[in-house]
Design an enzyme around this catalytic site. Structure first.
Site, PDB file in Angstrom:
ATOM      1  N   ASP A  75       0.736  38.773 -10.481  1.00 27.85           N
ATOM      2  CA  ASP A  75      -0.316  38.038  -9.786  1.00 27.85           C
ATOM      3  C   ASP A  75      -1.699  38.447 -10.287  1.00 27.85           C
ATOM      4  O   ASP A  75      -2.104  39.603 -10.169  1.00 27.85           O
ATOM      5  CB  ASP A  75      -0.216  38.301  -8.276  1.00 27.85           C
ATOM      6  N   GLU A  89       6.169  39.745  -5.778  1.00 21.91           N
ATOM      7  CA  GLU A  89       4.848  39.683  -6.387  1.00 21.91           C
ATOM      8  C   GLU A  89       4.292  41.086  -6.551  1.00 21.91           C
ATOM      9  O   GLU A  89       4.376  41.907  -5.635  1.00 21.91           O
ATOM     10  CB  GLU A  89       3.928  38.849  -5.490  1.00 21.91           C
ATOM     11  N   LYS A 130       1.986  24.254  -2.787  1.00 25.55           N
ATOM     12  CA  LYS A 130       0.680  23.634  -2.504  1.00 25.55           C
ATOM     13  C   LYS A 130       0.802  22.126  -2.663  1.00 25.55           C
ATOM     14  O   LYS A 130       0.304  21.529  -3.627  1.00 25.55           O
ATOM     15  CB  LYS A 130      -0.391  24.216  -3.429  1.00 25.55           C
ATOM     16  N   ARG A 144       0.813  -1.212   0.000  1.00 23.88           N
ATOM     17  CA  ARG A 144       0.000   0.000   0.000  1.00 23.88           C
ATOM     18  C   ARG A 144       0.846   1.262   0.000  1.00 23.88           C
ATOM     19  O   ARG A 144       0.546   2.218  -0.727  1.00 23.88           O
ATOM     20  CB  ARG A 144      -0.961  -0.013   1.198  1.00 23.88           C
ATOM     21  N   LYS A 200       5.715  38.257  -1.102  1.00 20.70           N
ATOM     22  CA  LYS A 200       4.335  38.225  -1.578  1.00 20.70           C
ATOM     23  C   LYS A 200       3.554  39.407  -1.005  1.00 20.70           C
ATOM     24  O   LYS A 200       4.084  40.219  -0.244  1.00 20.70           O
ATOM     25  CB  LYS A 200       3.688  36.890  -1.211  1.00 20.70           C
TER      26      LYS A 200
END
Length: 282
Positions: free
Chosen positions: A221, A199, A134, A99, A166
């Site tokens: 962005d 950004e 992410k 698994r 950012k």
């Protein structure tokens, strides 16, 4: 800082701990300790194979006596019905590693397959597709490795290997000039040499960066396609350019054709379907 192999070993150990606990009682109750056998990895869906080397690490970590015959390597374009590897050893070991090996290989192969689709979509342009942070907690190194296997490029691995100023950093720092200046002061004090990306959300912010300088890459962005072209013209190759925010498979080529160097796509890792495969006795 842990080396990559050490981090993967820790992930493997944690994964076995959560899966096996105090023992795989199903296997232990019905399979003799000395029983030997073979299993093969059957591909059940077309795609890009990824995770073979990590699978070998899983087997080796659990039972060094297991013998792995690799028939298809990472990056191979596979089709339904292919046999990617054959593993021989104690049947108990085959069952207890099945698994975890499949979870890793299915996810990595799904990411590599998705990345390959985006790379193909960008063919004929000079734009490269980037991953993001992410990722699945604990699996980032594997997922970013899968992106590379699929032909994509890695953005920063984490918060430690690149500066990315950012919107929140800029707002909390009191603006673009303050953020960039404090960044350089910090790097000088720490003796660090890291690339700096910033950004921007508007043309006003972009102009502030161009007037001030001191960065390596500018992230546009949530710019529209038309605004992206205008921004690329303003930057005029003085800095690397990256588009980000809301860009889909259907729209990515439109952005690439505006001349950006990179496009970051969170979907490469955050919502990918695993490639179907199974590990069966043979």
């Amino acid at each position: 800082m842990f080396k990559e192999e050490e981090l993967v070993d820790r992930l493997i150990d944690l994964s076995f701990a959560e899966d096996i606990g105090d023992g795989d009682h199903t296997t232990l109750c019905c399979i003799p300790e000395d029983a030997m056998g073979k299993s093969h990895l059957l591909i059940k869906e077309d795609g890009i194979l990824a995770g073979v080397e990590v699978a070998k690490q899983v087997f080796r970590r659990f039972d060094p006596t297991m013998q792995v015959e690799v028939l298809m390597t990472d990056g191979t374009r596979v089709k339904k019905g292919d046999i990617a590897m054959v593993v021989a050893g104690k049947i108990r070991s085959l069952l207890q590693t099945e698994r975890l090996m499949l979870n890793i290989m299915q996810r990595m192969s799904g990411i590599a397959t998705m990345t390959d689709r985006y790379v193909e979509r960008l063919k004929g342009t000079n734009t490269r597709v980037l991953d993001t942070r992410k990722t699945t907690p604990g699996m980032r190194l594997l997922e970013k490795q899968a992106v590379k296997i699929g032909g994509g490029c890695n953005h920063r691995i984490g918060l430690f290997d690149m500066i990315l100023l950012k919107d929140n950093h800029i707002d909390f720092a009191g603006g673009i000039t303050n953020a960039i200046d404090r960044c350089h002061q910090y790097l000088d004090e720490k003796g660090l040499k890291l690339k700096i990306e910033i950004e921007v959300r508007t043309f006003d912010e972009l102009q502030q960066v161009l007037d001030h300088g001191g960065v390596d890459r500018i992230m546009l962005d949530n710019f529209s396609v038309a605004d992206t072209r205008k921004a690329v013209e303003m930057i005029d190759h003085r800095y690397e350019t990256e588009s980000s925010g809301g860009i889909t498979f259907d729209t990515i080529r439109d952005y690439a054709e505006q001349g950006v160097d990179f496009i970051s796509v969170g979907a490469l890792t955050h919502s990918v379907k695993g490639l179907d495969m199974s590990f069966k006795a043979c």
